[in-house]
Design an enzyme around this catalytic site. Structure first.
Site, mmCIF file in Angstrom:
data_model
loop_
_atom_site.group_PDB
_atom_site.id
_atom_site.type_symbol
_atom_site.label_atom_id
_atom_site.label_comp_id
_atom_site.label_asym_id
_atom_site.label_seq_id
_atom_site.Cartn_x
_atom_site.Cartn_y
_atom_site.Cartn_z
ATOM 1 N N LYS A 1 35.325 -37.334 -0.140
ATOM 2 C CA LYS A 1 35.802 -38.073 -1.324
ATOM 3 C C LYS A 1 36.382 -37.073 -2.304
ATOM 4 O O LYS A 1 35.972 -35.908 -2.331
ATOM 5 C CB LYS A 1 34.641 -38.810 -2.000
ATOM 6 C CG LYS A 1 35.093 -39.996 -2.826
ATOM 7 C CD LYS A 1 35.427 -41.160 -1.913
ATOM 8 C CE LYS A 1 35.679 -42.438 -2.646
ATOM 9 N NZ LYS A 1 35.567 -43.587 -1.724
ATOM 10 N N SER B 1 42.536 -47.575 7.523
ATOM 11 C CA SER B 1 42.991 -46.183 7.364
ATOM 12 C C SER B 1 42.930 -45.461 8.713
ATOM 13 O O SER B 1 43.814 -44.677 9.056
ATOM 14 C CB SER B 1 42.100 -45.436 6.364
ATOM 15 O OG SER B 1 42.543 -45.655 5.045
ATOM 16 N N THR C 1 40.580 -53.760 2.444
ATOM 17 C CA THR C 1 39.201 -53.733 1.921
ATOM 18 C C THR C 1 38.734 -55.158 1.635
ATOM 19 O O THR C 1 37.641 -55.578 2.052
ATOM 20 C CB THR C 1 39.117 -52.858 0.657
ATOM 21 O OG1 THR C 1 39.682 -51.586 0.962
ATOM 22 C CG2 THR C 1 37.689 -52.683 0.184
ATOM 23 N N ASN D 1 42.755 -53.981 -6.453
ATOM 24 C CA ASN D 1 43.237 -54.277 -5.111
ATOM 25 C C ASN D 1 42.204 -55.053 -4.273
ATOM 26 O O ASN D 1 42.518 -56.106 -3.708
ATOM 27 C CB ASN D 1 43.612 -52.946 -4.453
ATOM 28 C CG ASN D 1 44.185 -53.151 -3.082
ATOM 29 O OD1 ASN D 1 43.460 -53.153 -2.104
ATOM 30 N ND2 ASN D 1 45.474 -53.398 -3.000
HETATM 31 N N1 GLU Z 1 38.443 -45.573 -0.917
HETATM 32 C C1 GLU Z 1 38.152 -46.449 0.161
HETATM 33 C C2 GLU Z 1 36.655 -46.484 0.412
HETATM 34 O O1 GLU Z 1 35.881 -46.148 -0.446
HETATM 35 C C3 GLU Z 1 38.970 -46.175 1.398
HETATM 36 C C4 GLU Z 1 38.743 -44.846 2.042
HETATM 37 C C5 GLU Z 1 39.736 -44.522 3.161
HETATM 38 O O2 GLU Z 1 40.532 -45.359 3.511
HETATM 39 O O3 GLU Z 1 39.650 -43.403 3.650
HETATM 40 O O4 GLU Z 1 36.208 -46.905 1.438
#
Ligand code: GLU
Length: 462
Positions: free
Chosen positions: A119, A384, A203, A234
């Protein structure tokens, strides 16, 4: 003299007592009790593999320079390259990014995609930046992290207040640094730069597929299910849209400025239109809130009730008398302070970490079922993975193909977590961590743990 690892340093001490990362680690201990893994694996997972802390010098349009703290945490890469978003938010700090990276490790393991957890974050209020400033910041982040990210190392993606345009700038900058086009370095890109169809609503759609599984199990009739959604970014927008299209009654939604409620159900497409209508093309951020009056645009006018819509606060939204509560904003929204007053019987976590461990205990005692973040919001990282796989194979899948693969992944993961929950008689969160830990520990063990190298290990095992 023989030295034990404990005298070199205490491997159980990580984080600062009371911080969000330390709180997140309690889930690891719970899971370990359920699935019994080698202590060495827990020692590994208690600390991130790598923490990168940088300062991004950002030249503002008025000529002044501002220095922004930035982070990238790679929690674990036993199952594959690290994976996880980058957030731009004024409240970002290292403990938060560590917790978010830890959650990504488990999320990827729960849905069975070949990634570890990472992250990133920048301490900034991006809504105060111009489009050009935002681009310089995004490129600055990619340059600062260019040595530690990469298609086989660590693959970032969007998170809070970052979007496809920002991912495109970062991919371009990384490609410049490495002297070659590298679309697989980052996911959630614009389609024209190698993004995947179906990533934008992934998501929300993943959470929607989990809710469809609940619907099947519980025999829900959608029109009788009242839903409140905290967060209309989103993820929140798409889950609201998909549920309403199936007949669910979306009775309240909110964003960072406040919320709006209507017992008979809100007009979700109109709210989305209002939000998107206020969006700046240069940055993608909206100046409009769901609680702006549909008639005059103000969030404090008296005609706000003209369509029997009631303005509410974010705190009120969480405590509404609804059937399904969907926190889709930030961490630590359901706490020991308000857990007693949550009236929903089911919580589906679309945000990362919206429920504290203390709140979890209270909700469990009160019989509230929580579908945890590491399962419910895993649709984003799943698509992703599809994007990364398409980039590496030089392919582009159709949208129906992405949806079908996402549904299959979410349904399978939901089923495994449900089975574990029934088998161990534990809530879904503990079950999801147990499933995740099983997969992670298999990967770590496969590369050798202390028991493998033990001199007393029997010859026959080799
Ligand atoms: N930020 C999103 C999450 O917390 C997506 C992470 C990603 O696609 O790598 O799952």
């Amino acid at each position: 003299m023989e030295q034990t690892p404990a005298t070199i340093s205490d491997p159980t001490r990580t984080g600062t007592p009371g911080d969000i990362f330390t709180a997140a680690l309690t889930r690891l201990d719970e899971a370990a009790k359920l699935v019994g893994v080698d202590d060495e694996i827990l020692t590994r997972l208690r600390r991130p593999k790598r923490v990168v802390q940088a300062t991004i010098p950002l030249r503002l349009d008025d000529g002044t320079l501002c220095c922004l703290p930035a982070y990238r945490v790679q929690h674990d890469d036993s199952r594959g390259p690290c994976k996880g978003g980058i957030r731009f938010h004024p409240a970002v700090d290292l403990a938060e990014v560590q917790a978010l990276a830890f959650w990504m490790t488990f999320k990827c393991a729960v849905v069975g995609i070949p990634f570890g957890g990472g992250k990133g974050g920048v301490v900034v209020d991006p809504k105060r930046l111009s489009g050009a400033e935002l681009e310089r910041l995004s490129r600055g982040y990619a340059r600062a992290m260019a040595d530690v990210i990469g298609p086989t190392r660590d693959v970032p993606a969007p998170d809070v207040y970052t979007n496809a345009m920002i991912m495109g700038w970062m991919m371009d900058e990384y490609s410049e640094c490495h002297r070659g086009r590298e679309p697989a370095v980052i996911t959630g890109k614009p389609i024209a730069l190698g993004g995947s169809l179906g990533r934008e609503d992934a998501t929300g759609r993943g959470a929607y597929y989990c809710i469809k599984e609940l619907e099947n199990q519980r025999g829900w009739t959608p029109s009788t299910i009242r839903v409140a959604i905290q967060g209309f970014g989103n993820a929140g927008q798409h889950v609201a849209r998909l549920l309403q299209a199936d007949g669910y009654r979306i009775v309240a939604v909110s964003d960072s400025r406040g919320g709006v409620a209507r017992l008979e159900g809100l007009d979700v497409p109109a709210l989305i239109e209002k939000k998107l209508g206020g969006r700046s093309l240069a940055t993608g951020y909206s100046s409009k809130s769901v609680c702006d009056c549909p008639h005059c645009g103000s969030s404090s006018c008296s005609c706000g009730g003209a369509r029997d819509e009631r303005l509410i606060s974010n705190a009120e939204l969480l405590e509404l008398d609804v059937d399904l509560l969907i926190p889709a904003a930030l961490e630590e929204q359901l706490t020991e302070e308000n857990a007693d007053r949550i009236r929903a019987r089911t919580v589906v976590e679309v945000a990362n970490g919206p429920t504290t461990p203390m709140a979890d205990l209270i909700l469990e005692k009160r019989g509230v079922q929580v579908v945890p973040d590491i399962l419910a919001n895993a649709g984003g990282v799943t698509v992703s993975y599809f994007e990364w796989a398409q980039n590496r194979a030089g392919l582009q899948w159709s949208e129906p193909e992405v949806h079908a693969r996402l549904r299959e992944t979410m349904t399978r993961a939901f089923g495994s977590v449900m089975d574990m929950s029934k088998r161990k008689r534990v809530p879904l969160r503990a079950a999801a961590y147990a499933c995740g830990l099983t997969a992670i520990s298999e990967a770590i063990s496969a590369s050798g743990t202390q028991s493998y190298f033990s001199p007393t290990r029997s010859r026959r095992e080799t």
